[in-house]
Design a protein around this motif. Sequence first.
Motif, PDB file in Angstrom:
ATOM      1  N   ILE A  30       0.839  -1.212   0.000  1.00  0.00           N
ATOM      2  CA  ILE A  30       0.000   0.000   0.000  1.00  0.00           C
ATOM      3  C   ILE A  30       0.869   1.256   0.000  1.00  0.00           C
ATOM      4  O   ILE A  30       0.607   2.208  -0.737  1.00  0.00           O
ATOM      5  CB  ILE A  30      -0.932   0.011   1.237  1.00  0.00           C
ATOM      6  CG1 ILE A  30      -1.929  -1.148   1.165  1.00  0.00           C
ATOM      7  CG2 ILE A  30      -1.666   1.349   1.352  1.00  0.00           C
ATOM      8  CD1 ILE A  30      -2.697  -1.377   2.451  1.00  0.00           C
ATOM      9  N   VAL A  31       1.916   1.249   0.829  1.00  0.00           N
ATOM     10  CA  VAL A  31       2.712   2.459   1.047  1.00  0.00           C
ATOM     11  C   VAL A  31       3.704   2.736  -0.078  1.00  0.00           C
ATOM     12  O   VAL A  31       3.860   3.886  -0.510  1.00  0.00           O
ATOM     13  CB  VAL A  31       3.449   2.369   2.405  1.00  0.00           C
ATOM     14  CG1 VAL A  31       4.436   3.519   2.581  1.00  0.00           C
ATOM     15  CG2 VAL A  31       2.436   2.364   3.552  1.00  0.00           C
ATOM     16  N   ALA A 188       3.055  12.448   3.380  1.00  0.00           N
ATOM     17  CA  ALA A 188       3.831  13.504   4.044  1.00  0.00           C
ATOM     18  C   ALA A 188       5.283  13.076   4.223  1.00  0.00           C
ATOM     19  O   ALA A 188       6.216  13.867   4.028  1.00  0.00           O
ATOM     20  CB  ALA A 188       3.212  13.829   5.401  1.00  0.00           C
ATOM     21  N   ILE A 189       5.474  11.824   4.580  1.00  0.00           N
ATOM     22  CA  ILE A 189       6.835  11.297   4.739  1.00  0.00           C
ATOM     23  C   ILE A 189       7.552  11.329   3.394  1.00  0.00           C
ATOM     24  O   ILE A 189       8.724  11.729   3.303  1.00  0.00           O
ATOM     25  CB  ILE A 189       6.791   9.856   5.299  1.00  0.00           C
ATOM     26  CG1 ILE A 189       6.034   9.809   6.636  1.00  0.00           C
ATOM     27  CG2 ILE A 189       8.202   9.299   5.433  1.00  0.00           C
ATOM     28  CD1 ILE A 189       6.589  10.703   7.725  1.00  0.00           C
ATOM     29  N   ALA A 190       6.846  10.936   2.337  1.00  0.00           N
ATOM     30  CA  ALA A 190       7.442  10.962   0.998  1.00  0.00           C
ATOM     31  C   ALA A 190       7.819  12.377   0.598  1.00  0.00           C
ATOM     32  O   ALA A 190       8.892  12.615   0.031  1.00  0.00           O
ATOM     33  CB  ALA A 190       6.458  10.360  -0.016  1.00  0.00           C
ATOM     34  N   ALA A 191       6.936  13.336   0.884  1.00  0.00           N
ATOM     35  CA  ALA A 191       7.199  14.725   0.511  1.00  0.00           C
ATOM     36  C   ALA A 191       8.469  15.238   1.162  1.00  0.00           C
ATOM     37  O   ALA A 191       9.287  15.921   0.523  1.00  0.00           O
ATOM     38  CB  ALA A 191       6.005  15.590   0.898  1.00  0.00           C
ATOM     39  N   ASN A 210       0.766   6.478  12.478  1.00  0.00           N
ATOM     40  CA  ASN A 210       0.122   5.167  12.398  1.00  0.00           C
ATOM     41  C   ASN A 210       1.011   4.189  11.638  1.00  0.00           C
ATOM     42  O   ASN A 210       2.136   4.504  11.258  1.00  0.00           O
ATOM     43  CB  ASN A 210      -1.272   5.297  11.779  1.00  0.00           C
ATOM     44  CG  ASN A 210      -1.230   5.828  10.342  1.00  0.00           C
ATOM     45  OD1 ASN A 210      -0.205   5.738   9.664  1.00  0.00           O
ATOM     46  ND2 ASN A 210      -2.337   6.385   9.893  1.00  0.00           N
ATOM     47  N   GLN A 211       0.466   3.016  11.389  1.00  0.00           N
ATOM     48  CA  GLN A 211       1.275   1.966  10.757  1.00  0.00           C
ATOM     49  C   GLN A 211       1.737   2.354   9.354  1.00  0.00           C
ATOM     50  O   GLN A 211       2.820   1.953   8.904  1.00  0.00           O
ATOM     51  CB  GLN A 211       0.469   0.662  10.710  1.00  0.00           C
ATOM     52  CG  GLN A 211      -0.877   0.787  10.013  1.00  0.00           C
ATOM     53  CD  GLN A 211      -1.722  -0.467  10.178  1.00  0.00           C
ATOM     54  OE1 GLN A 211      -1.232  -1.566  10.012  1.00  0.00           O
ATOM     55  NE2 GLN A 211      -2.986  -0.295  10.488  1.00  0.00           N
ATOM     56  N   TYR A 212       0.959   3.172   8.653  1.00  0.00           N
ATOM     57  CA  TYR A 212       1.337   3.581   7.297  1.00  0.00           C
ATOM     58  C   TYR A 212       2.486   4.586   7.347  1.00  0.00           C
ATOM     59  O   TYR A 212       3.412   4.524   6.532  1.00  0.00           O
ATOM     60  CB  TYR A 212       0.120   4.185   6.574  1.00  0.00           C
ATOM     61  CG  TYR A 212      -1.034   3.216   6.483  1.00  0.00           C
ATOM     62  CD1 TYR A 212      -0.998   2.146   5.583  1.00  0.00           C
ATOM     63  CD2 TYR A 212      -2.136   3.340   7.315  1.00  0.00           C
ATOM     64  CE1 TYR A 212      -2.043   1.236   5.514  1.00  0.00           C
ATOM     65  CE2 TYR A 212      -3.191   2.431   7.253  1.00  0.00           C
ATOM     66  CZ  TYR A 212      -3.133   1.381   6.359  1.00  0.00           C
ATOM     67  OH  TYR A 212      -4.164   0.468   6.296  1.00  0.00           O
ATOM     68  N   VAL A 213       2.426   5.496   8.294  1.00  0.00           N
ATOM     69  CA  VAL A 213       3.507   6.467   8.482  1.00  0.00           C
ATOM     70  C   VAL A 213       4.788   5.746   8.894  1.00  0.00           C
ATOM     71  O   VAL A 213       5.881   6.021   8.374  1.00  0.00           O
ATOM     72  CB  VAL A 213       3.108   7.517   9.547  1.00  0.00           C
ATOM     73  CG1 VAL A 213       4.313   8.359   9.966  1.00  0.00           C
ATOM     74  CG2 VAL A 213       1.989   8.406   9.025  1.00  0.00           C
ATOM     75  N   CYS A 215       5.623   2.636   8.329  1.00  0.00           N
ATOM     76  CA  CYS A 215       6.123   1.884   7.170  1.00  0.00           C
ATOM     77  C   CYS A 215       6.816   2.820   6.188  1.00  0.00           C
ATOM     78  O   CYS A 215       7.895   2.514   5.675  1.00  0.00           O
ATOM     79  CB  CYS A 215       4.968   1.150   6.497  1.00  0.00           C
ATOM     80  SG  CYS A 215       5.449   0.168   5.052  1.00  0.00           S
ATOM     81  N   ALA A 216       6.217   3.988   5.941  1.00  0.00           N
ATOM     82  CA  ALA A 216       6.805   4.952   5.009  1.00  0.00           C
ATOM     83  C   ALA A 216       8.177   5.411   5.503  1.00  0.00           C
ATOM     84  O   ALA A 216       9.129   5.527   4.717  1.00  0.00           O
ATOM     85  CB  ALA A 216       5.879   6.144   4.840  1.00  0.00           C
TER      86      ALA A 216
END
Length: 432
Positions: A30-31, A188-191, A210-213, A215-216
């Motif tokens: 997903i990420v 946001a992490i990608a940016a 959260n878990q997505y942040v 993971c990113a």
Amino acid sequence: MENVFINPGKGEWKELLRRPAFDNASLENIVAPILRDVKQHGDETIRRLAEKFDGVILNDLRVSASEIDEAALLVSDDLKAAIALAKNNIAVFHHAQQENGKPIETTDGVVCWRKSIAVQKVGLYIPGGTAPLFSTLLMLGIPAVLAGCSDIVVCTPADKSGKVNPVILYVARLIGIKNIYKTGGAQAIAAMAYGTETIPQVYKIFGPGNQYVTCAKQLVNKEGTAIDMPAGPSEVAVYADETANPIFVAADLLSQAEHGADSQVVLVATSADIIAKVKAEISIQLSALPRKEIATKALKNTRFIIMEEVNAAFDLLNEYAAEHLILASDNAVELSEKVINAGSVFLGHYSPESVGDYASGTNHTLPTNGYAKAYSGVSLDSFVKKVTFQQLNKQGIKNIGNAVELMAEAEGLDAHKNAVSVRLKHVGDKEN
């Protein structure tokens, strides 16, 4: 009693202390595409995902100066006073961590020292969502400013009207941070990792999520962007003996459980009686919580463990390596000597984990998921690099040169040896 374990043997600890598991492969599936999309399309992707996930159309990703000024009018004076107290304590604690590298003469003519130099460009991720964590901006922004980071970028999600939580903006103004952008989640992490047309690229990313942040952060770390630490859902472990107050212990467990459904709380007690009293108190206090539903889900991950022998109890707690560890005992200071692995430790009956989250002065950005075995929480050190220096005079190169020559020759690195040899010859020629 449900979820109660009595004197478990070491062979059971790994399974007993297992954190709530995520399917990392599914998370990455997903990420990773979100990261690629932001890398390729920048602001366009940020806007599209804000509309998709947050239901907001963002015309301008950067928070304007007028928005920051207006936010201050929306924060009550009482809250401003509380924030001022917390800011002062956090600043005092982190200021004390500043180091002045003292030159050391290791050998006559050989001087070495170490200097702390700020990471120039840092990104601070401040969660919005169900709990806008303005306290995290205090915890990250204050040491970043104290360290002297020249470019500080804040990313935090906007609400459906395109506004950032006013308390977050007030705190940013209070500590002198102006570069704030309306984006959350993995994007946001990608940016911050890659940079976009609007959001600057940074060298190191800080902040929980959260878990997505999470993971990113781990994925961009693999590509070369530094991160504060591996971190996941929040957690607390409490050690309670017969001197503990069950009301306090229950409140501490619930304060952690309300963070999120994936939080974990662990109680290690010296008797079944303590656990029974704490469980009864949890039921009473839970019914009055506004975030009762979230806390109830988190409590499914609770472990109540009876450890009658103190050293065994702390062996188990050190194996768990909690993000937050509370020692609910009259002997907390003495018992704290047994702690080896923990993010932050709270001693005695009047040191709830909440004070560390907000205002005691210690940092609340801490290692979770057992990473406290090898990682520290965020500190002033997190925002600096330690650069070493050395300076040799003629006497210094004469004193250690021959040793360096011999060691370089033994490793088969003749050019290394020669870099010393030409200097020794030059010094010798000058003296003749």
